[in-house]
Design an enzyme around this catalytic site. Structure first.
Site, short mmCIF file in Angstrom:
data_model
loop_
_atom_site.label_atom_id
_atom_site.label_comp_id
_atom_site.label_asym_id
_atom_site.label_seq_id
_atom_site.Cartn_x
_atom_site.Cartn_y
_atom_site.Cartn_z
N CYS A 76 0.86 -1.17 0.00
CA CYS A 76 0.00 0.00 0.00
C CYS A 76 0.90 1.23 0.00
CB CYS A 76 -0.93 0.03 1.21
SG CYS A 76 -2.36 1.10 0.91
N CYS A 86 -3.95 6.00 0.29
CA CYS A 86 -3.44 4.73 -0.23
C CYS A 86 -3.11 4.80 -1.72
CB CYS A 86 -4.44 3.60 0.05
SG CYS A 86 -4.86 3.47 1.80
N LYS A 116 -12.48 -5.18 2.26
CA LYS A 116 -11.88 -4.31 3.27
C LYS A 116 -12.78 -3.09 3.46
CE LYS A 116 -7.82 -1.59 4.41
NZ LYS A 116 -6.40 -1.33 4.17
N ARG A 161 -3.25 3.00 12.65
CA ARG A 161 -2.72 4.23 12.03
C ARG A 161 -1.78 4.96 12.99
NH1 ARG A 161 -8.44 5.75 8.99
NH2 ARG A 161 -8.45 3.84 7.73
N ARG A 219 -11.09 7.45 4.00
CA ARG A 219 -10.81 6.45 2.97
C ARG A 219 -12.10 5.92 2.31
NH1 ARG A 219 -5.55 6.32 4.08
NH2 ARG A 219 -4.61 5.31 5.91
N GLU A 257 -16.57 -7.60 -4.77
CA GLU A 257 -15.13 -7.34 -4.63
C GLU A 257 -14.33 -8.64 -4.69
OE1 GLU A 257 -13.34 -4.69 -4.51
OE2 GLU A 257 -14.59 -3.01 -3.89
N LYS A 302 -11.67 -8.02 6.26
CA LYS A 302 -11.34 -7.25 7.47
C LYS A 302 -12.23 -6.04 7.63
CE LYS A 302 -7.71 -4.29 7.44
NZ LYS A 302 -6.52 -3.55 7.04
N TYR A 338 -2.78 -9.69 16.07
CA TYR A 338 -1.75 -9.18 16.96
C TYR A 338 -1.65 -10.04 18.22
CZ TYR A 338 -2.36 -5.29 13.77
OH TYR A 338 -2.47 -4.54 12.63
C1 PBG Z 1 -2.97 -0.02 4.95
C2 PBG Z 1 -3.54 -0.96 5.96
C3 PBG Z 1 -4.39 -0.67 7.04
C4 PBG Z 1 -4.56 -1.85 7.75
C5 PBG Z 1 -3.86 -2.84 7.06
N1 PBG Z 1 -3.25 -2.27 5.94
C6 PBG Z 1 -4.94 0.63 7.54
C7 PBG Z 1 -5.87 1.41 6.72
O1 PBG Z 1 -6.41 0.96 5.71
O2 PBG Z 1 -6.06 2.56 7.12
C8 PBG Z 1 -5.36 -1.99 9.01
C9 PBG Z 1 -4.86 -3.02 9.96
C10 PBG Z 1 -5.31 -2.90 11.38
O3 PBG Z 1 -6.13 -2.05 11.77
O4 PBG Z 1 -4.83 -3.72 12.15
N2 PBG Z 1 -3.82 0.27 3.89
ZN ZN Z 2 -3.20 2.11 2.65
#
Ligand code: PBG
Ligand code: ZN
Length: 322
Positions: free
Chosen positions: A116, A126, A191, A201, A213, A229, A244, A309
């Site tokens: 990304c 992104c 997503k 973030r 976003r 998607e 996610k 995590y």
């Molecule tokens: C980057 C990305 C994000 C996450 C994974 N890759 C953040 C976003 O889209 O702002 C989120 C992962 C998390 O919250 O653990 N695009």
């Molecule tokens: Zn991103």
């Protein structure tokens, strides 16, 4: 007469009829690698999670290895950001260097590279930005370039998380053109534009500098659209599908499972982690039981693998049960 309690009376029978198991082999641990030296910086909103500079990454990698967790997902935090996110596709960028180091020193660890631009752009979006708009097609070559350079550094799997249309196709074509036909794409297909990414973030220094976003990540209300998607990404060449966040979107995981024949990965995201850690720290919940219940729910919904995590703790708890 049917009595469902009959199979619950004996602990051995309960174990025998148990439908789902969380296996250590299916866990993926996210890691944050930051440019600089001698850094092990705790992420305040994610207790237990730190950013590591390359020279101290071994401390965390040793724990991953000891826990028996087989795979990591890498995020990079560059020292410098610019309009076009050039740190993402710099041959000597932080992620490229981290991958080379890990593949050299921890060769049996599976390395998945998140692709990304948001960690590398000065505006935190992104994709490329022009007049306040996040550009789609202009972003694709940069994502493809990033993916190729991660694969070239030794990444085992490429995981695009940007949500631009057609990026799986662009990345697949670029990898194939460079002779990397066997590098799989694990696509963040479903997503959602979720508030659950807040702590991430902080960890990745990737909050958007303006707006949000919502023009590229999915509306949180849309389940059917998630299947579109997924279908699109499969047609473009995705080998695995990430959904996610996980917990508020278990219906999405189940729908993908029922409709497509492809491995699904549940991403148990940062906000989900932080909520559990906060409640546990207050003594309000039993952390081990809650984490294992959450992860089991993801498996029950249809996830094959889980990005979490909690992976190192979960692996320890799974071992203790054996
Ligand atoms: C980057 C990305 C994000 C996450 C994974 N890759 C953040 C976003 O889209 O702002 C989120 C992962 C998390 O919250 O653990 N695009
Ligand atoms: Zn991103």
């Amino acid at each position: 007469m049917d009595r469902t309690r009959r199979l619950r009376m004996h602990p051995v029978i309960r174990k025998m009829v148990r439908e789902e198991h969380v296996r250590i082999d299916e866990l993926i641990y996210p890691m944050f690698v930051i440019e600089g030296e001698n850094i092990c910086e705790p992420v305040n909103s994610m207790p237990g999670i730190n950013q590591y500079s390359l020279d101290r990454l071994n401390e965390e990698l040793d724990r991953v290895k000891a826990a028996g967790v087989p795979a990591i997902l890498i995020f990079g935090i560059p020292a410098h950001k610019d309009e076009v996110g050039s740190g993402a596709y710099d041959e000597h960028g932080i992620v490229q260097e981290a991958i080379r180091y890990i593949k050299r020193e921890y060769s049996d660890l599976l390395v998945i590279a998140d692709v990304c631009l948001c960690e590398y752009t000065s505006h935190g979006h992104c994709g490329l930005v022009k007049n306040g708009e996040i550009l789609n097609d202009e972003t694709l070559p940069l994502l493809a370039k990033t993916a190729v350079s991660y694969a070239d550094a030794g990444a085992d799997i490429i995981a695009p998380s940007d949500m631009m249309d057609k990026r799986v196709e662009a990345i697949r074509n670029a990898l194939d053109k460079h002779g990397m036909v066997h590098v799989p794409i694990m696509s963040y297909s479903a997503k959602f534009a979720s508030a659950y990414y807040g702590p991430f973030r902080d960890a990745a220094h990737s909050a958007p500098g303006f707006g949000d976003r919502k023009t590229y990540q999915m509306d949180t209300a849309n389940g059917q659209e998630a299947l579109r998607e997924v279908e699109e990404d499969i047609l473009e060449g995705a080998d695995m599908i990430i959904a996610k966040p996980a917990m508020a979107y278990m219906d999405i995981i189940k729908e993908i499972f029922l409709n497509y024949n492809i491995p699904i990965i549940a991403y148990n995201v940062s906000g989900e982690y932080s909520m559990v850690k906060a409640a546990a720290a207050n003594g309000w919940i039993d952390e081990k039981k809650i984490v294992m219940e959450n992860l089991t729910g993801m498996k029950r919904a249809g996830a094959k693998m889980i990005i979490t995590y909690h992976a190192l703790d979960a692996a320890k708890w799974i071992k203790e049960e054996e």
